[in-house]
Design an enzyme around this catalytic site. Structure first.
Site, mmCIF file in Angstrom:
data_model
loop_
_atom_site.group_PDB
_atom_site.id
_atom_site.type_symbol
_atom_site.label_atom_id
_atom_site.label_comp_id
_atom_site.label_asym_id
_atom_site.label_seq_id
_atom_site.Cartn_x
_atom_site.Cartn_y
_atom_site.Cartn_z
ATOM 1 N N ALA A 11 -9.130 -65.255 20.223
ATOM 2 C CA ALA A 11 -10.306 -65.860 19.576
ATOM 3 C C ALA A 11 -11.519 -65.904 20.478
ATOM 4 O O ALA A 11 -12.626 -66.159 20.013
ATOM 5 C CB ALA A 11 -9.955 -67.270 19.103
ATOM 6 N N ARG A 35 -6.800 -66.391 26.321
ATOM 7 C CA ARG A 35 -6.413 -66.552 27.728
ATOM 8 C C ARG A 35 -7.433 -67.382 28.477
ATOM 9 O O ARG A 35 -7.130 -68.020 29.451
ATOM 10 C CB ARG A 35 -6.314 -65.175 28.403
ATOM 11 C CG ARG A 35 -5.029 -64.436 28.104
ATOM 12 C CD ARG A 35 -5.113 -63.021 28.614
ATOM 13 N NE ARG A 35 -6.226 -62.314 27.990
ATOM 14 C CZ ARG A 35 -6.735 -61.158 28.410
ATOM 15 N NH1 ARG A 35 -6.241 -60.566 29.463
ATOM 16 N NH2 ARG A 35 -7.740 -60.590 27.783
ATOM 17 N N ASP A 57 -1.353 -66.344 27.369
ATOM 18 C CA ASP A 57 -1.427 -64.892 27.289
ATOM 19 C C ASP A 57 -0.306 -64.466 26.344
ATOM 20 O O ASP A 57 0.856 -64.826 26.579
ATOM 21 C CB ASP A 57 -1.206 -64.317 28.706
ATOM 22 C CG ASP A 57 -1.406 -62.809 28.762
ATOM 23 O OD1 ASP A 57 -1.149 -62.132 27.742
ATOM 24 O OD2 ASP A 57 -1.809 -62.312 29.824
ATOM 25 N N TYR A 150 -1.933 -46.232 23.420
ATOM 26 C CA TYR A 150 -2.683 -47.183 22.569
ATOM 27 C C TYR A 150 -2.327 -46.916 21.101
ATOM 28 O O TYR A 150 -2.043 -47.851 20.335
ATOM 29 C CB TYR A 150 -4.189 -47.048 22.800
ATOM 30 C CG TYR A 150 -4.986 -47.987 21.912
ATOM 31 C CD1 TYR A 150 -4.895 -49.368 22.084
ATOM 32 C CD2 TYR A 150 -5.791 -47.501 20.884
ATOM 33 C CE1 TYR A 150 -5.593 -50.236 21.253
ATOM 34 C CE2 TYR A 150 -6.494 -48.366 20.049
ATOM 35 C CZ TYR A 150 -6.387 -49.726 20.235
ATOM 36 O OH TYR A 150 -7.080 -50.587 19.402
ATOM 37 N N PRO A 180 -9.394 -51.213 11.737
ATOM 38 C CA PRO A 180 -10.778 -50.783 11.926
ATOM 39 C C PRO A 180 -10.899 -49.484 12.732
ATOM 40 O O PRO A 180 -10.097 -49.224 13.636
ATOM 41 C CB PRO A 180 -11.415 -51.951 12.712
ATOM 42 C CG PRO A 180 -10.392 -53.039 12.783
ATOM 43 C CD PRO A 180 -9.061 -52.366 12.596
ATOM 44 N N LEU A 182 -14.341 -47.454 14.630
ATOM 45 C CA LEU A 182 -15.236 -47.875 15.731
ATOM 46 C C LEU A 182 -15.882 -49.233 15.458
ATOM 47 O O LEU A 182 -16.598 -49.400 14.468
ATOM 48 C CB LEU A 182 -16.369 -46.855 15.882
ATOM 49 C CG LEU A 182 -16.040 -45.516 16.537
ATOM 50 C CD1 LEU A 182 -17.235 -44.568 16.381
ATOM 51 C CD2 LEU A 182 -15.698 -45.705 18.008
ATOM 52 N N VAL A 183 -15.623 -50.181 16.336
ATOM 53 C CA VAL A 183 -16.258 -51.501 16.245
ATOM 54 C C VAL A 183 -16.925 -51.756 17.588
ATOM 55 O O VAL A 183 -16.272 -51.624 18.633
ATOM 56 C CB VAL A 183 -15.221 -52.628 16.015
ATOM 57 C CG1 VAL A 183 -15.937 -53.949 15.725
ATOM 58 C CG2 VAL A 183 -14.258 -52.282 14.892
ATOM 59 N N THR A 185 -17.698 -53.855 20.253
ATOM 60 C CA THR A 185 -17.362 -55.141 20.889
ATOM 61 C C THR A 185 -17.129 -54.827 22.369
ATOM 62 O O THR A 185 -17.498 -53.759 22.854
ATOM 63 C CB THR A 185 -16.065 -55.731 20.302
ATOM 64 O OG1 THR A 185 -15.023 -54.771 20.493
ATOM 65 C CG2 THR A 185 -16.198 -56.065 18.829
HETATM 66 C C1 8X3 Z 1 -10.161 -49.262 17.884
HETATM 67 C C2 8X3 Z 1 -10.461 -48.099 17.079
HETATM 68 O O1 8X3 Z 1 -10.521 -45.575 16.878
HETATM 69 O O2 8X3 Z 1 -11.456 -46.545 18.893
HETATM 70 O O3 8X3 Z 1 -8.865 -49.731 17.740
HETATM 71 O O4 8X3 Z 1 -9.099 -46.485 18.596
HETATM 72 S S1 8X3 Z 1 -10.367 -46.619 17.917
#
Ligand code: 8X3
Length: 249
Positions: A11, A35, A57, A150, A180, A182-183, A185
């Site tokens: 959060a 964290r 964590d 990832y 999502p 591309l965000v 952040t």
């Molecule tokens: C984030 C989106 O496409 O950059 O999880 O992996 S991406």
């Protein structure tokens, strides 16, 4: 949503923070997990609602279970869990990637999300209602170069979400995931270990989603009538067609 207890992990920044704000504005009572205690306290000060902070964590299995077991009765009846905590660490081919980065992603994005889910479930099961929303990713739908681990972690989130929905089907608990693209952040800054220039390039020439865009989609998933379960929601910037095709100008 008024007075509903909503728990949000991760959060203290980005999508988690934006989601907390949107729910606070509707009068939800919030359990904010993260964290960084100072960041959570800063957020709490900005929110005009009843908040309870849990500092742990998600990778620390004992800390996760202890945090939820230690909740006072007035906070135990969590109705909505937003499993948002998670990060990318590195963008490298398998042969040169750091194993520490892999562990951080698998331990946080996968195992951490599972621990939190299991720790929160007993109160939802007792109530025979509740909702769990997992933060997946476009990376959980398509594998892209240098993202093997990832992407693996987010594919696992997708599979866990599907399995959880099956397992909880008789219990009236809604389970869904939001994925999502591309965000903009701190995501890329974390991925590139603080390299701001490299992080900025990810969002160059394309209007990425904002944390608020994703938060409002999460709000939609929570706000639909109880008979409706949004199971799987992919959200992309208009100029991003998939993991590979992005129209940059
Ligand atoms: C984030 C989106 O496409 O950059 O999880 O992996 S991406």
């Amino acid at each position: 949503m008024k007075n509903q207890i909503i728990c949000i992990t991760g959060a203290s920044s980005g999508i988690g923070w934006a989601t907390a704000k949107i729910f606070a504005n509707q009068g939800a009572r919030l359990i904010l997990c993260g964290r960084r205690k100072e960041k959570l306290e800063k957020l709490e000060q900005q929110l005009q609602t009843d908040c309870h902070l849990l500092c742990f964590d998600v990778r620390d299995r004992n800390a996760v279970f202890a945090a939820f077991e230690g909740l006072a009765d007035s906070w135990k009846k969590i109705e909505v869990l937003i499993n948002n905590a998670g990060n990318a660490h590195g963008l490298d081919p398998v042969q040169t990637a750091s194993v520490d980065d892999w562990e951080a992603m698998i331990d946080g994005n996968v195992k951490g999300l599972m621990y939190v889910t299991k720790a929160v479930l007993p109160s939802m099961i007792a109530a025979q209602k509740g909702q769990i929303i997992n933060l997946g990713s476009l990376a959980g739908k398509e594998v892209y170069p240098n993202g093997s681990v990832y992407c693996s972690s987010k594919f696992a989130v997708d599979a866990f979400t599907q399995g959880l929905r099956i397992d909880l089907n008789t219990l009236g608990i809604r389970v869904g995931a939001i994925h999502p693209g591309l965000v903009e952040t701190e995501f890329s800054q974390v991925r590139f270990k603080g390299d701001k220039e490299r992080a900025a390039k990810v969002y160059q020439g394309i209007e990425a989603l904002t944390a608020e865009d994703v938060a409002s989609a999460i709000n939609y998933m929570v706000s639909v009538p109880e008979r409706v379960a949004i199971a799987d929601l992919v959200i992309l910037p208009t100029r991003q067609a998939n993991a590979y095709i992005q129209h940059r100008t």
